[in-house]
Design a protein around this motif. Structure first.
Motif, PDB file in Angstrom:
ATOM      1  N   ASP A  35      12.758  -0.560  -3.860  1.00  0.00           N
ATOM      2  CA  ASP A  35      11.908  -0.805  -5.392  1.00  0.00           C
ATOM      3  C   ASP A  35      10.413  -0.588  -5.115  1.00  0.00           C
ATOM      4  N   PRO A  36       9.682   0.116  -6.216  1.00  0.00           N
ATOM      5  CA  PRO A  36       8.325  -0.021  -5.846  1.00  0.00           C
ATOM      6  C   PRO A  36       7.552  -1.341  -6.158  1.00  0.00           C
ATOM      7  N   ASP A  37       8.169  -2.178  -7.083  1.00  0.00           N
ATOM      8  CA  ASP A  37       7.806  -3.640  -7.389  1.00  0.00           C
ATOM      9  C   ASP A  37       7.881  -4.365  -5.983  1.00  0.00           C
ATOM     10  N   THR A  38       8.869  -4.084  -5.328  1.00  0.00           N
ATOM     11  CA  THR A  38       8.889  -5.144  -4.011  1.00  0.00           C
ATOM     12  C   THR A  38       7.848  -4.681  -3.085  1.00  0.00           C
ATOM     13  N   LEU A  39       7.697  -3.360  -2.801  1.00  0.00           N
ATOM     14  CA  LEU A  39       6.628  -2.809  -1.990  1.00  0.00           C
ATOM     15  C   LEU A  39       5.200  -3.181  -2.421  1.00  0.00           C
ATOM     16  N   ALA A  75      -0.633  -1.169  -1.500  1.00  0.00           N
ATOM     17  CA  ALA A  75      -1.599  -1.723  -2.326  1.00  0.00           C
ATOM     18  C   ALA A  75      -2.361  -0.746  -3.181  1.00  0.00           C
ATOM     19  N   ILE A  76      -2.587  -0.849  -4.485  1.00  0.00           N
ATOM     20  CA  ILE A  76      -3.454  -0.530  -5.291  1.00  0.00           C
ATOM     21  C   ILE A  76      -4.785  -0.983  -5.502  1.00  0.00           C
ATOM     22  N   VAL A  78      -0.330   4.147 -13.017  1.00  0.00           N
ATOM     23  CA  VAL A  78       0.256   4.503 -11.860  1.00  0.00           C
ATOM     24  C   VAL A  78       1.381   3.810 -11.538  1.00  0.00           C
ATOM     25  N   LYS A  79       1.249   2.559 -11.329  1.00  0.00           N
ATOM     26  CA  LYS A  79       2.330   1.516 -10.819  1.00  0.00           C
ATOM     27  C   LYS A  79       3.628   1.834 -11.676  1.00  0.00           C
ATOM     28  N   ASN A  80       3.195   1.767 -13.034  1.00  0.00           N
ATOM     29  CA  ASN A  80       4.214   1.807 -14.020  1.00  0.00           C
ATOM     30  C   ASN A  80       5.021   2.837 -13.942  1.00  0.00           C
TER      31      ASN A  80
END
Length: 194
Positions: free
Chosen positions: A97-101, A108-109, A119-121
């Motif tokens: 899952d992107p949230d986990t990463l 990191a952003i 971008v994260k969303n």
């Protein structure tokens, strides 16, 4: 380790970033045909996003123009996503899952907060629809055939993987049931007196 990691790490180290950016942009633009994400990508029109793969030393950037990506200079990036190749592969293949990463700081952003959050969303909401892609790039009959083949292949691979987990290979099962015979013992040669 993802099977793609050793295959991709060598060209990422050897080929210049501008070449990678052009290839990735073209592949992305093709793969996004038929996807709902394209509609949301336009919200980032004109922004430049950089990707830094730390363990290969690769740094690429993309300018978002409407619903398409174009290669850009990493120095133009308003926001950078950085991490190791393994983490980017987990993100791309949705094995994690992107949230986990991002929460565990494996990715990191950095940079413009608004662009980074957007971008994260987008990454969080990415759910690739192969059937929609086939319909967008292939004529009707071929799109239906490609969808059917993809589903059949997916079912076959899922069935094959589950049977491998529940049924050990015959060789291993046989060796567990039958003990190996003891090595033959040869009698020592007799001494002869002459």
């Amino acid at each position: 380790m993802n099977a793609l990691e050793p295959i991709l790490s060598v060209p990422l180290r050897l080929v210049p970033g501008v070449v990678h950016a052009e290839i990735i942009a073209r592949a992305f633009n093709h793969l996004m045909r038929g996807q709902t994400l394209v509609e949301r990508l336009g919200e980032l029109d004109g922004r430049v996003v950089g990707i830094q793969v730390e363990d290969t030393g690769t740094h690429v950037a993309f300018r978002i123009s409407g619903s398409r990506l174009a290669a850009a200079s990493p120095g133009e990036a308003m926001v950078h996503i950085r991490g190791n190749l393994a983490e980017f592969l987990k993100l791309a293949t949705r094995t994690e899952d992107p949230d986990t990463l991002f929460f565990q700081r494996r990715l990191a952003i950095e940079g413009d907060t608004e662009t980074g959050l957007h971008v994260k969303n987008l990454l969080d909401g990415l759910d690739y629809d192969w059937d929609a892609h086939f319909r967008a790039v292939l004529p009707g009959t071929f799109a239906a055939l490609a969808s059917r083949l993809r589903h059949d292949l997916g079912s076959f691979l899922a069935g094959h993987a589950s049977s491998r987990r529940t049924n050990p290979p015959a060789r291993a099962a046989r060796s567990a049931r039958q003990p190996r015979p003891a090595p033959a013992v040869r009698p020592a040669p007799r001494e002869t007196t002459g």
